[in-house]
Design a protein around this motif. Structure first.
Motif, mmCIF file in Angstrom:
data_model
loop_
_atom_site.group_PDB
_atom_site.id
_atom_site.type_symbol
_atom_site.label_atom_id
_atom_site.label_comp_id
_atom_site.label_asym_id
_atom_site.label_seq_id
_atom_site.Cartn_x
_atom_site.Cartn_y
_atom_site.Cartn_z
ATOM 1 N N MET A 1 0.826 -1.205 0.000
ATOM 2 C CA MET A 1 0.000 0.000 0.000
ATOM 3 C C MET A 1 0.865 1.263 0.000
ATOM 4 N N ARG A 2 0.334 2.310 -0.600
ATOM 5 C CA ARG A 2 0.959 3.627 -0.524
ATOM 6 C C ARG A 2 0.828 4.153 0.906
ATOM 7 N N LYS A 3 1.905 4.622 1.461
ATOM 8 C CA LYS A 3 1.849 5.210 2.790
ATOM 9 C C LYS A 3 1.479 6.681 2.697
ATOM 10 N N THR A 191 -10.380 0.100 -5.178
ATOM 11 C CA THR A 191 -8.937 -0.088 -5.028
ATOM 12 C C THR A 191 -8.287 0.177 -6.380
ATOM 13 N N ASN A 212 -6.477 3.913 2.703
ATOM 14 C CA ASN A 212 -5.443 3.005 3.224
ATOM 15 C C ASN A 212 -5.480 2.934 4.754
ATOM 16 N N GLN A 230 -0.615 0.493 -4.057
ATOM 17 C CA GLN A 230 -2.046 0.292 -3.898
ATOM 18 C C GLN A 230 -2.700 1.392 -3.062
ATOM 19 N N VAL A 231 -3.856 1.855 -3.552
ATOM 20 C CA VAL A 231 -4.656 2.848 -2.833
ATOM 21 C C VAL A 231 -6.058 2.269 -2.649
ATOM 22 N N GLU A 232 -6.477 2.127 -1.391
ATOM 23 C CA GLU A 232 -7.806 1.618 -1.080
ATOM 24 C C GLU A 232 -8.628 2.742 -0.445
#
Length: 284
Positions: A1-3, A191, A212, A230-232
């Motif tokens: 995931m992108r922080k 997502t 995220n 990844q961006v949720e």
């Protein structure tokens, strides 16, 4: 995931009686290359017999603007020949390039009748090689913007430039900037993946979402670290977001009022060219 690096709250920056929140730049974030500036006008209700938007003729050089009309309308006119009225749900994309003069005001109908108004204007930088490109304007009404439904219709992605899944946005970007507005119903989620090298633009216009795992309220800009892809996103209530991404240009940014260039001398030249009439002459 992108922080997530930080969540930045837009600041109140009214223009006369126009309610305005500025998300870029603020004291906590200058810009997210190549995304330079975001003004969020409204939401507010205009009474009948109003003066409308106050953005009369003014020059630009060296960047592009993308305007989202959520409520109300904008009547656009520029010295490159562009002229139209875009209603709620539509967008306007203007490449200032080497320079032009334009005005963004409300239509006569809106000034007479009044009504709700909410408009967002985002500025993108242009790389040095395109700073002096020929100006261009594209206005699209709502029905000309393709929509992609996600999560059984709980999420609607309005694709403006670049692509979403297999759907291509109608506006070609000189710098491969992908932009969309996303409408989300409570509980709706999506997502997506964005290459780590690309900078993400993520602004919550309305509502509240979880990104995220972190809650982001309306009027907040999310700044991401360039790690992970990844961006949720999940909507906690009815929400509206602006979402985009682009490779950073990593070039010097020198901005002065309506001009964005790479050097101070280029800014001085822009003022000289404007005063010499090289960006056109205004005829109402």
């Amino acid at each position: 995931m992108r922080k997530i690096k930080k969540k930045h709250k837009a600041i109140s920056a009214p223009i006369g009686d126009l309610v305005t929140y500025r998300a870029l730049p603020t004291n906590s974030v200058n810009y997210i290359d190549p995304f330079l500036f975001l003004n969020h006008h409204g939401p507010q209700v205009y009474k009948p017999g109003n003066q409308g938007l106050p953005f009369g003729p003014h020059p630009h050089r060296g960047f592009e603007t993308l305007t989202f009309i959520l409520d109300g309308d904008i009547m656009h006119q520029d010295t490159g020949g562009g002229k139209d009225v875009i209603a709620a749900g539509g967008v306007q994309w203007m490449t200032a390039g080497r320079g032009l003069i334009h005005a963004e005001v409300s239509s006569e109908k809106f000034k007479q009748e009044g009504g709700p108004m909410e408009i967002l204007q985002l500025w993108f930088n242009l790389p040095a090689k395109y700073k002096m490109t020929e100006p261009k304007y594209i206005g699209l009404q709502k029905e000309s913007i393709p929509a992609v439904n996600e999560d059984e219709g709980k999420v609607k992605v309005n694709v403006v430039s670049g692509n979403w899944r297999e759907t291509q946005g109608p506006i070609p970007s000189l710098s491969d900037i992908h932009m969309a507005s996303i409408e989300m119903q409570p509980g709706g989620s999506f997502t997506t993946s964005v290459e780590a090298a690309r900078n993400i633009f993520f602004y919550v216009v309305r509502g509240s979402v979880k990104v995220n795992g972190e809650t982001v309220e309306k009027l907040h800009l999310v700044e991401f670290i360039n790690e992970g892809e990844q961006v949720e996103v999940e909507a906690l209530e009815d929400s509206y977001i602006l979402f985009g991404h682009a490779l950073p240009f990593n070039e010097p940014v020198v901005a002065h009022g309506p001009f964005v260039m790479n050097t101070e001398e280029e800014i001085r030249q822009a003022f000289r060219d404007y005063q010499a009439g090289k960006m056109g002459s205004w005829e109402s």
